[in-house]
Every structure is written in structure tokens, then in C-alpha cells.
Design an enzyme around this catalytic site. Structure first.
Site, PDB file in Angstrom:
ATOM      1  N   PRO A 143       1.894  -2.097   2.928  1.00  0.00           N
ATOM      2  CA  PRO A 143       1.333  -1.891   1.596  1.00  0.00           C
ATOM      3  C   PRO A 143      -0.204  -1.861   1.618  1.00  0.00           C
ATOM      4  O   PRO A 143      -0.802  -1.888   2.686  1.00  0.00           O
ATOM      5  CB  PRO A 143       1.832  -3.113   0.828  1.00  0.00           C
ATOM      6  CG  PRO A 143       1.814  -4.199   1.852  1.00  0.00           C
ATOM      7  CD  PRO A 143       2.095  -3.543   3.186  1.00  0.00           C
ATOM      8  N   TRP A 144      -0.816  -1.850   0.420  1.00  0.00           N
ATOM      9  CA  TRP A 144      -2.257  -1.596   0.320  1.00  0.00           C
ATOM     10  C   TRP A 144      -3.117  -2.842   0.175  1.00  0.00           C
ATOM     11  O   TRP A 144      -4.339  -2.736   0.167  1.00  0.00           O
ATOM     12  CB  TRP A 144      -2.558  -0.657  -0.857  1.00  0.00           C
ATOM     13  CG  TRP A 144      -1.834  -1.015  -2.132  1.00  0.00           C
ATOM     14  CD1 TRP A 144      -0.693  -0.430  -2.610  1.00  0.00           C
ATOM     15  CD2 TRP A 144      -2.165  -2.039  -3.083  1.00  0.00           C
ATOM     16  NE1 TRP A 144      -0.284  -1.025  -3.773  1.00  0.00           N
ATOM     17  CE2 TRP A 144      -1.176  -2.004  -4.097  1.00  0.00           C
ATOM     18  CE3 TRP A 144      -3.187  -2.978  -3.185  1.00  0.00           C
ATOM     19  CZ2 TRP A 144      -1.177  -2.880  -5.186  1.00  0.00           C
ATOM     20  CZ3 TRP A 144      -3.204  -3.852  -4.265  1.00  0.00           C
ATOM     21  CH2 TRP A 144      -2.199  -3.798  -5.241  1.00  0.00           C
ATOM     22  N   ASN A 145      -2.527  -4.022   0.017  1.00  0.00           N
ATOM     23  CA  ASN A 145      -3.382  -5.159  -0.351  1.00  0.00           C
ATOM     24  C   ASN A 145      -4.120  -5.799   0.828  1.00  0.00           C
ATOM     25  O   ASN A 145      -5.249  -6.257   0.682  1.00  0.00           O
ATOM     26  CB  ASN A 145      -2.584  -6.202  -1.143  1.00  0.00           C
ATOM     27  CG  ASN A 145      -1.357  -6.672  -0.416  1.00  0.00           C
ATOM     28  OD1 ASN A 145      -0.864  -6.027   0.488  1.00  0.00           O
ATOM     29  ND2 ASN A 145      -0.866  -7.817  -0.817  1.00  0.00           N
ATOM     30  N   THR A 223      11.186  -1.308  -3.464  1.00  0.00           N
ATOM     31  CA  THR A 223      11.230  -0.419  -2.292  1.00  0.00           C
ATOM     32  C   THR A 223      12.000  -1.092  -1.163  1.00  0.00           C
ATOM     33  O   THR A 223      12.745  -0.431  -0.432  1.00  0.00           O
ATOM     34  CB  THR A 223       9.796  -0.077  -1.829  1.00  0.00           C
ATOM     35  OG1 THR A 223       9.044   0.372  -2.949  1.00  0.00           O
ATOM     36  CG2 THR A 223       9.798   0.999  -0.771  1.00  0.00           C
ATOM     37  N   GLU A 241       9.424  -8.013   4.132  1.00  0.00           N
ATOM     38  CA  GLU A 241       8.513  -8.980   3.501  1.00  0.00           C
ATOM     39  C   GLU A 241       8.169  -8.422   2.139  1.00  0.00           C
ATOM     40  O   GLU A 241       7.392  -7.464   2.037  1.00  0.00           O
ATOM     41  CB  GLU A 241       7.251  -9.155   4.356  1.00  0.00           C
ATOM     42  CG  GLU A 241       7.504  -9.742   5.726  1.00  0.00           C
ATOM     43  CD  GLU A 241       8.001 -11.172   5.680  1.00  0.00           C
ATOM     44  OE1 GLU A 241       7.770 -11.868   4.670  1.00  0.00           O
ATOM     45  OE2 GLU A 241       8.652 -11.600   6.642  1.00  0.00           O
ATOM     46  N   CYS A 275       0.956 -11.252  -1.993  1.00  0.00           N
ATOM     47  CA  CYS A 275       2.329 -11.612  -2.331  1.00  0.00           C
ATOM     48  C   CYS A 275       2.470 -13.101  -2.580  1.00  0.00           C
ATOM     49  O   CYS A 275       3.266 -13.522  -3.384  1.00  0.00           O
ATOM     50  CB  CYS A 275       3.247 -11.160  -1.208  1.00  0.00           C
ATOM     51  SG  CYS A 275       2.672 -11.703   0.407  1.00  0.00           S
ATOM     52  N   GLU A 449       7.840 -13.352   9.480  1.00  0.00           N
ATOM     53  CA  GLU A 449       6.769 -12.890  10.347  1.00  0.00           C
ATOM     54  C   GLU A 449       6.002 -14.132  10.802  1.00  0.00           C
ATOM     55  O   GLU A 449       6.155 -15.207  10.246  1.00  0.00           O
ATOM     56  CB  GLU A 449       5.843 -11.928   9.597  1.00  0.00           C
ATOM     57  CG  GLU A 449       6.585 -10.650   9.234  1.00  0.00           C
ATOM     58  CD  GLU A 449       5.693  -9.462   8.913  1.00  0.00           C
ATOM     59  OE1 GLU A 449       4.744  -9.637   8.138  1.00  0.00           O
ATOM     60  OE2 GLU A 449       5.963  -8.363   9.444  1.00  0.00           O
TER      61      GLU A 449
HETATM   62  P1  NAD Z   1       5.421  -0.374  -2.198  1.00  0.00           P
HETATM   63  O1  NAD Z   1       6.773  -0.930  -1.971  1.00  0.00           O
HETATM   64  O2  NAD Z   1       5.215   0.559  -3.324  1.00  0.00           O
HETATM   65  O3  NAD Z   1       4.932   0.437  -0.900  1.00  0.00           O
HETATM   66  C1  NAD Z   1       4.848  -0.174   0.366  1.00  0.00           C
HETATM   67  C2  NAD Z   1       4.894   0.892   1.432  1.00  0.00           C
HETATM   68  O4  NAD Z   1       6.186   1.524   1.428  1.00  0.00           O
HETATM   69  C3  NAD Z   1       3.903   2.041   1.261  1.00  0.00           C
HETATM   70  O5  NAD Z   1       3.427   2.421   2.541  1.00  0.00           O
HETATM   71  C4  NAD Z   1       4.756   3.140   0.645  1.00  0.00           C
HETATM   72  O6  NAD Z   1       4.239   4.446   0.883  1.00  0.00           O
HETATM   73  C5  NAD Z   1       6.067   2.932   1.351  1.00  0.00           C
HETATM   74  N1  NAD Z   1       7.258   3.412   0.647  1.00  0.00           N
HETATM   75  C6  NAD Z   1       7.431   3.632  -0.677  1.00  0.00           C
HETATM   76  N2  NAD Z   1       8.692   4.023  -0.930  1.00  0.00           N
HETATM   77  C7  NAD Z   1       9.351   4.038   0.259  1.00  0.00           C
HETATM   78  C8  NAD Z   1      10.690   4.318   0.651  1.00  0.00           C
HETATM   79  N3  NAD Z   1      11.617   4.680  -0.233  1.00  0.00           N
HETATM   80  N4  NAD Z   1      11.016   4.186   1.962  1.00  0.00           N
HETATM   81  C9  NAD Z   1      10.102   3.797   2.866  1.00  0.00           C
HETATM   82  N5  NAD Z   1       8.804   3.529   2.552  1.00  0.00           N
HETATM   83  C10 NAD Z   1       8.440   3.642   1.268  1.00  0.00           C
HETATM   84  O7  NAD Z   1       4.449  -1.630  -2.283  1.00  0.00           O
HETATM   85  P2  NAD Z   1       2.881  -1.650  -2.592  1.00  0.00           P
HETATM   86  O8  NAD Z   1       2.679  -1.388  -4.050  1.00  0.00           O
HETATM   87  O9  NAD Z   1       2.167  -0.819  -1.593  1.00  0.00           O
HETATM   88  O10 NAD Z   1       2.514  -3.180  -2.251  1.00  0.00           O
HETATM   89  C11 NAD Z   1       2.587  -4.217  -3.169  1.00  0.00           C
HETATM   90  C12 NAD Z   1       3.856  -5.019  -2.965  1.00  0.00           C
HETATM   91  O11 NAD Z   1       3.911  -5.508  -1.624  1.00  0.00           O
HETATM   92  C13 NAD Z   1       3.926  -6.241  -3.845  1.00  0.00           C
HETATM   93  O12 NAD Z   1       5.207  -6.373  -4.397  1.00  0.00           O
HETATM   94  C14 NAD Z   1       3.655  -7.396  -2.872  1.00  0.00           C
HETATM   95  O13 NAD Z   1       4.169  -8.629  -3.284  1.00  0.00           O
HETATM   96  C15 NAD Z   1       4.274  -6.880  -1.630  1.00  0.00           C
HETATM   97  N6  NAD Z   1       3.733  -7.576  -0.453  1.00  0.00           N
HETATM   98  C16 NAD Z   1       4.526  -8.467   0.208  1.00  0.00           C
HETATM   99  C17 NAD Z   1       4.026  -9.162   1.294  1.00  0.00           C
HETATM  100  C18 NAD Z   1       4.878 -10.165   2.045  1.00  0.00           C
HETATM  101  O14 NAD Z   1       4.574 -10.468   3.180  1.00  0.00           O
HETATM  102  N7  NAD Z   1       5.942 -10.699   1.458  1.00  0.00           N
HETATM  103  C19 NAD Z   1       2.723  -8.954   1.723  1.00  0.00           C
HETATM  104  C20 NAD Z   1       1.943  -8.038   1.030  1.00  0.00           C
HETATM  105  C21 NAD Z   1       2.467  -7.344  -0.062  1.00  0.00           C
END
Ligand code: NAD
Length: 471
Positions: A143-145, A223, A241, A275, A449
Site C-alpha cells: 500500500p501507499w502509507n 482487497t 496484513e 494500520c 510479519e
Molecule cells: P488497497 O487494498 O487499496 O491497495 C493495496 C495494494 O493492493 C495496492 O498496491 C493496490 O494497487 C493493490 N490492489 C488493489 N486491488 C487489488 C486486487 N484486487 N488484487 C491485488 N492487488 C490489488 O490499500 P491501500 O489503500 O493502498 O492501503 C491502505 C490500507 O492498507 C489500510 O486499510 C491499512 O490499514 C492497510 N495497511 C495494513 C498494514 C498491516 O500491516 N496490517 C500496513 C499498512 C497498511
């Protein structure tokens, strides 16, 4: 100046025919263009990873050496890569450089961690040893954070265990991860790490691709469910995650003035976009007014701005959809009776700035409490009975982290043990380290992780049974 970064496929820079723009959330200006991986290039990346995997997995000491060299190379590039993170994601530059150093620490940690065998039987009849084998090619999606820390948090254990990797960052923040790929391709054998870029459909194509035997995904729970279902159709191994809606519970013996600063930053670091930050704060009614006032004071003093400006403590919200979501959640909560004692309305553009917002009189049932807001907003909810607070904290599908704060750590620890989440903290929140496994219960994920358990996720167990010759 427009930033440029290429994909890494088979150990070399891979230019793309198409590209997409990346914007700076603090200014709305163009940061640069990222390459868009074609179907043919994804196949190439998968083939390169598969071809490199047997040699890579065969030489364990070489893997450790390569990871240490990777750590060294990344460390040398920490400042420019940090600048790219700030440019595309928004966090203050010292935090962005710190993120790169966290990635360096992960590479060093895993370089030094050995996969050890375990003897489970050794008697007159037989010796049985459990050993760990890599899965093969790992498809990793991030993801982007925290673009760099999350990517390297997968790369380091995956490679250490003997897998090779094809990784895709978020299309909102691809440039810093592509630059990590460019740095690491100078020190890793060709094909061991491939970094591609593109939209959600590229991630879906990676998960569905025939080559990977494992998918390591970090992102939203929505996702994650799709990824898990698709990977499950091929019986690929997964770590997921996912999101969190972490509760923190303040008991009736806390000193509001003493904890306000720490609580604030455990909720608002990275402008609330992590997260495992505090997303809901339950405060005993006897301390409620004082805690709200103390948090509002810290919020009003926080310096929000462009992450490249020295002294900035909080950057913008990183993406427009996320910015709009935060605006919607706060407006809905206020319409339902929550009171913004600090913040509460977005700043005027061009950047995606939303001031740190403390929402008093928040209640369970408001979307800002029940859902993951993932932004600079903290709902503060009063409670009367602490067991009732734990019950409400657990009344969610999420189960990433949670914390209990008290002058009596034993008392807090007993309550914290009742929280249904992967990590519980006492008098703190969101503190991680490379050796500490990290993962979610319930809808917050599958697998962990970090740490030795995190390394094991990238392996399957092989049982080696050797029968002794008859005497
Ligand atoms: P997102 O699920 O929209 O996207 C994450 C990644 O998945 C991106 O690279 C996106 O292009 C890709 N993606 C989207 N749809 C897909 C699909 N159908 N199949 C495969 N890949 C796909 O999440 P986001 O908005 O980028 O990130 C924010 C989220 O991430 C929040 O919910 C946050 O809590 C979570 N996060 C979790 C952790 C953790 O370790 N638990 C850490 C950081 C962020």
C-alpha cells in the site's frame, strides 16, 4: 524537477511503453511519471524470478551476504529515497528517511537470522528433523502509507528464506519503491528481486499468475479478501496484513497531562495513516473531560505542512480518495452529535491537508468509530465500566492492535489480554521492532510479519525422516 524511475526486471531497468502520473499530496503538483507494467513484462518478471530461484535458494551464506550488501546500498541512498517518499506520500522528511532506515534494519535483521532445523524425534528407530524450504516465487503487493518499509519488510524475509520476488507498490506511491529496486539490482543477482508498477489490475494479475507459489499482501481488508480468495483458488500460500481499527482504553487512574502527548502521536503519526495507530479512544468518564482537553491542546500545537519544510510534524493526507473519506466521516459524526474540539474542517487547497481533529462525544455506531478512518481524526468515547469498555473495543471485525493505559501496569495488562487482537500494548501503542512478530486476528489478516515467525511464513516445512539401520 520531474522524478523518473524505471521498473526492475531480470536485474536490469525495464522501460515501459505507458506511464501514469504521480502527484504530490502537499502541493497537488506532478512529482513524476511511473511506468505501467504490460502483461508481457509481468510474464518476463515472473520468468526471471523463477529462473533465478534455484541458484538463489541453494547458497545460504551468499543470501546473507547479499542482504547485508543490500542494507549497505539502501543506507547510502536513504536521503534521496526519503525525499521521494515525502514527495509522493507526504510524510515529514525526517520520518521518510527514518522509514528507509527501518527498511535497512529489516535487511540486516534477516541477514543475521538463520533458519534452523528442529529435531522432533531421535530414538533407536529413527531421527526426524523438520527443515524449512522456500515456496519459490513470491508475489508481493503493498500500500501507499509506508511504501519502502512495507516493501522491504517483505523482500528481506522472502529472500532470506530462499524465495525470489516480484513486487508491486501502490500506484499512489510507486516511485520510492521503484528506486529501491534500482538500488538493490546493483547488489542482488539478476531476477532475484523484480519491481513492477501499475494499478490494482496488475496486482490482481500477479495474484492470479501461474508462477508464484506465495502471495504476500498488505492493504485494506476489502482487497485482502479478494486477494485471499483468488490465491486460495490456486492453493497459493498467503500472508495478509490488513486494516485495523485499534482501540486504546484509558483507565480511571491515568494522569491526562502525562499521557496526552504520547497518546496523540500514537494516533496521529503519519497523519493517522498507519494500520496500527490508535483509531478509537475509550476514556473512563471520570477522566473524560480532562483527556479531551489535553488532547485538543496537543492537536492545536501540532505543526502541519509540507513534509519538505523543516519542523513539519504532520504532512497531508496522501491520496484524494482518502482525503474525501476523512471529510465525509468527520462531517457525518458532527451531524450525529460529535463535537470537534480541535480541527474538524479541511484546510483549503491545493494540498490535501486536514488538521488533526479530536472528536468528543463520539459514540459506537458512528462510522468514524466503527470503521477504519485512516486519517488525522481521533474519536474519544466515554465509558463507565472497564469490562464494558473491553467488550466494546472487541465489537469489531478488526483485530490488529489494542492498548490499555493505567498507572498500574499489572491491572492494565490483565485487561489488555482480553483484547481480541494480534498485538496488545500497555501504556503505549504502535511500537514495533524487527524481532517482534506483527499480524492481525479476525479481519485484520492472516499470518505475521517480522521476527522468526515472519521468516517462517516464507517457507514450507519439510519433514526429514531417517530410519536407523537395523542393529
Ligand atoms: P488497497 O487494498 O487499496 O491497495 C493495496 C495494494 O493492493 C495496492 O498496491 C493496490 O494497487 C493493490 N490492489 C488493489 N486491488 C487489488 C486486487 N484486487 N488484487 C491485488 N492487488 C490489488 O490499500 P491501500 O489503500 O493502498 O492501503 C491502505 C490500507 O492498507 C489500510 O486499510 C491499512 O490499514 C492497510 N495497511 C495494513 C498494514 C498491516 O500491516 N496490517 C500496513 C499498512 C497498511
Amino acid at each position: 524537477m520531474e522524478q523518473h524511475a524505471e521498473m526492475t526486471i531480470g536485474g536490469v531497468a525495464a522501460p515501459a511503453e505507458e506511464s501514469f502520473p504521480v502527484t504530490n499530496p502537499a502541493t497537488g503538483e506532478l512529482v513524476g511519471h511511473a511506468p505501467r507494467c504490460s502483461d508481457r513484462q509481468l510474464d518476463e518478471a515472473m520468468r526471471a524470478a523463477a529462473a533465478a530461484q534455484p541458484d538463489w535458494s541453494a547458497d545460504v551464506p551468499a543470501r546473507a551476504r547479499h542482504l547485508l550488501e543490500a542494507a549497505q546500498a539502501l543506507s547510502a541512498a536513504a536521503r534521496p529515497i526519503g525525499e521521494t517518499i515525502t514527495g509522493e506520500q507526504g510524510k515529514p522528511l525526517p520520518m521518510a528517511v527514518g522509514e528507509v532506515y527501518a527498511a535497512v534494519a529489516a535487511l540486516r535483521y534477516y541477514a543475521r537470522l538463520e533458519l534452523t532445523d528442529e529435531v522432533v524425534r531421535d530414538d533407536r528407530r529413527a531421527r526426524v528433523v523438520l527443515t524449512r524450504r522456500p515456496h519459490g516465487v513470491v508475489a508481493a503487493v503493498t500500500p501507499w502509507n509506508f511504501p519502502v518499509a512495507t516493501a522491504v519488510g517483505k523482500i528481506a524475509p522472502a529472500l532470506r528464506a530462499g524465495n525470489t520476488v516480484v513486487l508491486k507498490p501502490s500506484p499512489f506511491t510507486p516511485l520510492s519503491t521503484l528506486r529501491v529496486g534500482a538500488v538493490l539490482r546493483e547488489v542482488l543477482p539478476p531476477g532475484v528481486l523484480n519491481v513492477v508498477a501499475g494499478p490494482a489490475s496488475l496486482g490482481a494479475a500477479m495474484v492470479a499468475h501461474d508462477t508464484p507459489r506465495m502471495v504476500s499482501f498488505t492493504g485494506s481488508a476489502a482487497t485482502g479478501r479478494e486477494v485471499g480468495a483468488r490465491a486460495g483458488a490456486d492453493l497459493k500460500r498467503i500472508t495478509l496484513e490488513l486494516g485495523g481499527n485499534d482501540p486504546a482504553i484509558l483507565l480511571d487512574d491515568v494522569d491526562p497531562a502525562a499521557v496526552a502527548d504520547r497518546l496523540f502521536w500514537d494516533a496521529f503519526a503519519n497523519s493517522g495513516q498507519a494500520c496500527l495507530l490508535i483509531k478509537r479512544l475509550y476514556v473512563h468518564e471520570s477522566r473524560y473531560a480532562d483527556v479531551v482537553a489535553a488532547l485538543a491542546e496537543v492537536a492545536r500545537g501540532a505543526r502541519m505542512g509540507d513534509g519538505m519544510v523543516p519542523g513539519t510534524q504532520m504532512g497531508p493526507i496522501s491520496t484524494r480518495p482518502q482525503f474525501e473519506r476523512v471529510c465525509r466521516l468527520v462531517a457525518a459524526a458532527r451531524r450525529s452529535g460529535a463535537v470537534a474540539v480541535a480541527g474538524g474542517t479541511p484546510s483549503t487547497g491545493p494540498g490535501l491537508f486536514y488538521p488533526p481533529t479530536i472528536l468528543a462525544d463520539a459514540r459506537d455506531g458512528m462510522a468514524v468509530v466503527d470503521e477504519e478512518q485512516f486519517g488525522p481524526v481521533l474519536p474519544v468515547i466515554p465509558y463507565r465500566d472497564e469490562r464494558e469498555a473491553v467488550r466494546r473495543a472487541n465489537a469489531t471485525q478488526f483485530g490488529l492492535g489494542g492498548s490499555v493505559w493505567s498507572a498500574d501496569p499489572e491491572r492494565a495488562g490483565r485487561l489488555a489480554a482480553g483484547l481480541e487482537c494480534g498485538t496488545v500494548w500497555v501504556n503505549g501503542h504502535a511500537e514495533l521492532s524487527p524481532g517482534q512478530p506483527f499480524g492481525g486476528l479476525k479481519f485484520s489478516g492472516i499470518g505475521v510479519e517480522n521476527g522468526r515467525l515472519g521468516l517462517h511464513e516464507y517457507t514450507g516445512v519439510q519433514v526429514r525422516y531417517r530410519r536407523h539401520p537395523a542393529p
